[in-house]
Scaffold this active site. Structure first.
Site, mmCIF file in Angstrom:
data_model
loop_
_atom_site.group_PDB
_atom_site.id
_atom_site.type_symbol
_atom_site.label_atom_id
_atom_site.label_comp_id
_atom_site.label_asym_id
_atom_site.label_seq_id
_atom_site.Cartn_x
_atom_site.Cartn_y
_atom_site.Cartn_z
ATOM 1 N N ARG A 199 0.906 -1.099 -0.188
ATOM 2 C CA ARG A 199 0.006 -0.064 0.096
ATOM 3 C C ARG A 199 0.871 1.313 0.025
ATOM 4 N NH1 ARG A 199 -2.260 -3.292 -1.693
ATOM 5 N NH2 ARG A 199 -4.004 -4.561 -0.878
ATOM 6 N N SER A 249 -10.795 -1.233 3.690
ATOM 7 C CA SER A 249 -10.089 -1.473 4.860
ATOM 8 C C SER A 249 -9.412 -0.327 5.715
ATOM 9 C CB SER A 249 -8.998 -2.524 4.495
ATOM 10 O OG SER A 249 -9.576 -3.589 4.145
ATOM 11 N N GLU A 319 -4.393 2.450 6.901
ATOM 12 C CA GLU A 319 -4.169 2.311 5.549
ATOM 13 C C GLU A 319 -4.828 3.713 4.769
ATOM 14 O OE1 GLU A 319 -5.412 -1.367 3.573
ATOM 15 O OE2 GLU A 319 -6.012 -0.291 1.706
HETATM 16 C C1 FAD Z 1 -15.638 -0.359 -0.557
HETATM 17 C C2 FAD Z 1 -14.268 -0.214 -0.963
HETATM 18 C C3 FAD Z 1 -13.657 -1.155 -1.239
HETATM 19 C C4 FAD Z 1 -12.072 -1.006 -1.410
HETATM 20 N N1 FAD Z 1 -11.294 -1.962 -1.760
HETATM 21 C C5 FAD Z 1 -9.945 -1.990 -1.972
HETATM 22 C C6 FAD Z 1 -9.197 -2.983 -2.208
HETATM 23 O O1 FAD Z 1 -9.516 -4.078 -2.306
HETATM 24 N N2 FAD Z 1 -7.863 -2.926 -2.288
HETATM 25 C C7 FAD Z 1 -7.313 -1.671 -1.961
HETATM 26 O O2 FAD Z 1 -5.850 -1.465 -2.139
HETATM 27 N N3 FAD Z 1 -8.033 -0.489 -1.636
HETATM 28 C C8 FAD Z 1 -9.363 -0.632 -1.742
HETATM 29 N N4 FAD Z 1 -10.128 0.445 -1.439
HETATM 30 C C9 FAD Z 1 -9.511 1.715 -1.037
HETATM 31 C C10 FAD Z 1 -9.195 2.745 -2.262
HETATM 32 O O3 FAD Z 1 -10.281 2.430 -3.341
HETATM 33 C C11 FAD Z 1 -7.891 2.305 -2.934
HETATM 34 O O4 FAD Z 1 -6.883 2.916 -2.018
HETATM 35 C C12 FAD Z 1 -7.694 3.446 -4.214
HETATM 36 O O5 FAD Z 1 -6.665 3.168 -4.727
HETATM 37 C C13 FAD Z 1 -7.905 5.034 -3.692
HETATM 38 O O6 FAD Z 1 -7.877 5.799 -5.148
HETATM 39 P P1 FAD Z 1 -8.801 7.037 -5.037
HETATM 40 O O7 FAD Z 1 -8.502 7.582 -6.436
HETATM 41 O O8 FAD Z 1 -10.049 7.071 -4.527
HETATM 42 O O9 FAD Z 1 -7.495 7.992 -4.115
HETATM 43 P P2 FAD Z 1 -7.985 9.049 -2.987
HETATM 44 O O10 FAD Z 1 -8.793 8.384 -1.887
HETATM 45 O O11 FAD Z 1 -8.874 10.256 -3.575
HETATM 46 O O12 FAD Z 1 -6.520 9.532 -2.714
HETATM 47 C C14 FAD Z 1 -5.748 8.486 -2.031
HETATM 48 C C15 FAD Z 1 -4.277 9.005 -1.729
HETATM 49 O O13 FAD Z 1 -3.821 9.296 -3.115
HETATM 50 C C16 FAD Z 1 -3.532 10.544 -3.502
HETATM 51 N N5 FAD Z 1 -3.787 10.676 -4.810
HETATM 52 C C17 FAD Z 1 -5.045 10.359 -5.617
HETATM 53 N N6 FAD Z 1 -4.840 10.610 -6.793
HETATM 54 C C18 FAD Z 1 -3.742 11.075 -7.017
HETATM 55 C C19 FAD Z 1 -2.615 11.552 -8.248
HETATM 56 N N7 FAD Z 1 -3.245 11.325 -9.383
HETATM 57 N N8 FAD Z 1 -1.500 11.840 -7.859
HETATM 58 C C20 FAD Z 1 -0.987 12.021 -6.672
HETATM 59 N N9 FAD Z 1 -1.788 11.563 -5.611
HETATM 60 C C21 FAD Z 1 -2.967 11.020 -5.815
HETATM 61 C C22 FAD Z 1 -4.374 11.406 -2.716
HETATM 62 O O14 FAD Z 1 -3.579 12.685 -2.286
HETATM 63 C C23 FAD Z 1 -4.459 10.571 -1.435
HETATM 64 O O15 FAD Z 1 -3.158 10.515 -0.707
HETATM 65 C C24 FAD Z 1 -11.620 0.235 -1.195
HETATM 66 C C25 FAD Z 1 -12.404 1.320 -1.065
HETATM 67 C C26 FAD Z 1 -13.733 1.166 -0.791
HETATM 68 C C27 FAD Z 1 -14.637 2.707 -0.333
#
Ligand code: FAD
Length: 326
Positions: A199, A249, A319
């Site tokens: 992660r 998570s 996380e």
């Molecule tokens: C129901 C549910 C299930 C999930 N299941 C999983 C799973 O199975 N596995 C898993 O790994 N995660 C899971 N997640 C967590 C999440 O979806 C992941 O961590 C995902 O990769 C986050 O992406 P996001 O675009 O929503 O990022 P955000 O939540 O918007 O941001 C996360 C981090 O990344 C940074 N960021 C985002 N985009 C950029 C960019 N383009 N450049 C630089 N920094 C950036 C932000 O500043 C922040 O620090 C789950 C979440 C939910 C709600």
């Protein structure tokens, strides 16, 4: 009556204008509107509208750039005026505190979703949803991204987090990433330079903004890929509280343990603080019962950490990213 109504309406408009003006940063508003277009900028925007947890106070300025050069120009304006900025993707791994985020929030989302398939390689912009990207891979009979079909974030967020599930992670498929470094220079990270770990990735370690990424997949059978995605989605729906707002998570898995059972064995299944609750379906998730504040969720995280530490001597590291003004 109608006069009174109009007066009330006018009062409401004045309040809106005052609200916009009170967001500050007058010196950059015009420049940002010129770059991104006024329709892509909101002032004092509640971030609970943009996070999967449905919590979070206002962003002073919230921008959804339409393309990569908007991102570069917006960042340059912020830097040259010393205005803080924060990058978000789909907000699915975030808790934004109740006072919100000062400065500019740049959402790299729906508009930055162009992609190109070339044989076994897909190049895509950071704002594309990972779930859409896995469907695109499937449509092109490319295997390797099935694990990501139920992860609700963007590609950019997935690179930052090295998102993974069911034995797969971004590390397995990423070849290279175009990004903007802290000095505002365009760079490309290749292979090991991503510094992927559990992660985490080079962006968490060094900073920067993910703009686009190349993934290398393998030719496979479209029908088998689709079936595998269906199986994984079904598994997820059975085991995770997808029907309630959450950010997935909450904690990283501590070496040698599973987080859900540790929390359950502390008797915390269903335990609530305010509107935040340890999920009754999966104790590794905290859900928003409908009226949670970010403070409720953060307090519950701390409570769970303390209990697990006291019972098992294990530290649970979040996380989820907690951001915003305290
Ligand atoms: C129901 C549910 C299930 C999930 N299941 C999983 C799973 O199975 N596995 C898993 O790994 N995660 C899971 N997640 C967590 C999440 O979806 C992941 O961590 C995902 O990769 C986050 O992406 P996001 O675009 O929503 O990022 P955000 O939540 O918007 O941001 C996360 C981090 O990344 C940074 N960021 C985002 N985009 C950029 C960019 N383009 N450049 C630089 N920094 C950036 C932000 O500043 C922040 O620090 C789950 C979440 C939910 C709600």
């Amino acid at each position: 009556m109608s006069n009174e109504y109009n007066l009330i309406k006018a009062g409401a408009n004045i309040k809106n204008i005052e609200k916009k003006q009170s967001c500050g940063y007058e010196e950059i508003k015009y420049e940002l509107e010129k770059i991104a277009g006024i329709e892509n900028i909101k002032y004092c925007e509640p971030l609970k509208n943009h996070t999967s947890f449905k919590v979070g106070g206002p962003a002073d300025i919230f921008i959804t750039p339409r393309n990569v050069s908007h991102v570069i120009d917006i960042v340059e304006v912020c830097k040259s005026h010393g205005v803080p900025f924060f990058i978000m993707g789909n907000g699915t791994n975030l808790i934004v505190r109740d006072k919100g985020i000062r400065g500019v929030v740049i959402k790299i989302g729906e508009y930055l979703n162009n992609y190109h398939v070339d044989g076994e390689v897909i190049e895509a912009e950071a704002g594309i949803l990972l779930s859409d990207l896995s469907k695109i891979a499937c449509e092109n009979s490319l295997t390797g991204l099935e694990f990501a079909c139920g992860i609700p974030g963007t590609l950019g967020g997935a690179i930052v987090m090295n998102a993974g599930a069911y034995g797969g992670e971004m590390k397995d498929v990423v070849i290279s990433t175009h990004y903007l470094n802290n000095e505002g220079e365009l760079k490309v990270a290749v292979g090991d330079e991503h510094l992927f770990g559990y992660r985490t990735s080079f962006i968490q370690k060094k900073g920067g903004i993910v703009l686009k990424t190349k993934l290398k997949l393998r030719i496979g059978d479209k029908e088998l890929i689709r079936q595998q995605m269906d199986i994984l989605n079904e598994k997820r729906a059975k085991s995770q509280p997808l029907e309630m707002p959450s950010a997935g998570s909450v904690f990283k898995r501590p070496p040698g343990y599973f987080t859900g059972p540790l929390i359950e064995q502390c008797g915390l299944k269903g335990y609530s603080i305010g509107g935040a609750q340890v999920s009754t379906k999966h104790c590794g998730f905290i859900v928003n019962k409908g009226n949670a504040s970010a403070s409720d969720i953060i307090a519950l995280i701390k409570f769970v950490q303390d209990k697990v530490k006291a019972e098992f001597g294990v530290h649970l590291e979040p996380e989820i990213k907690i951001v915003g003004e305290e």
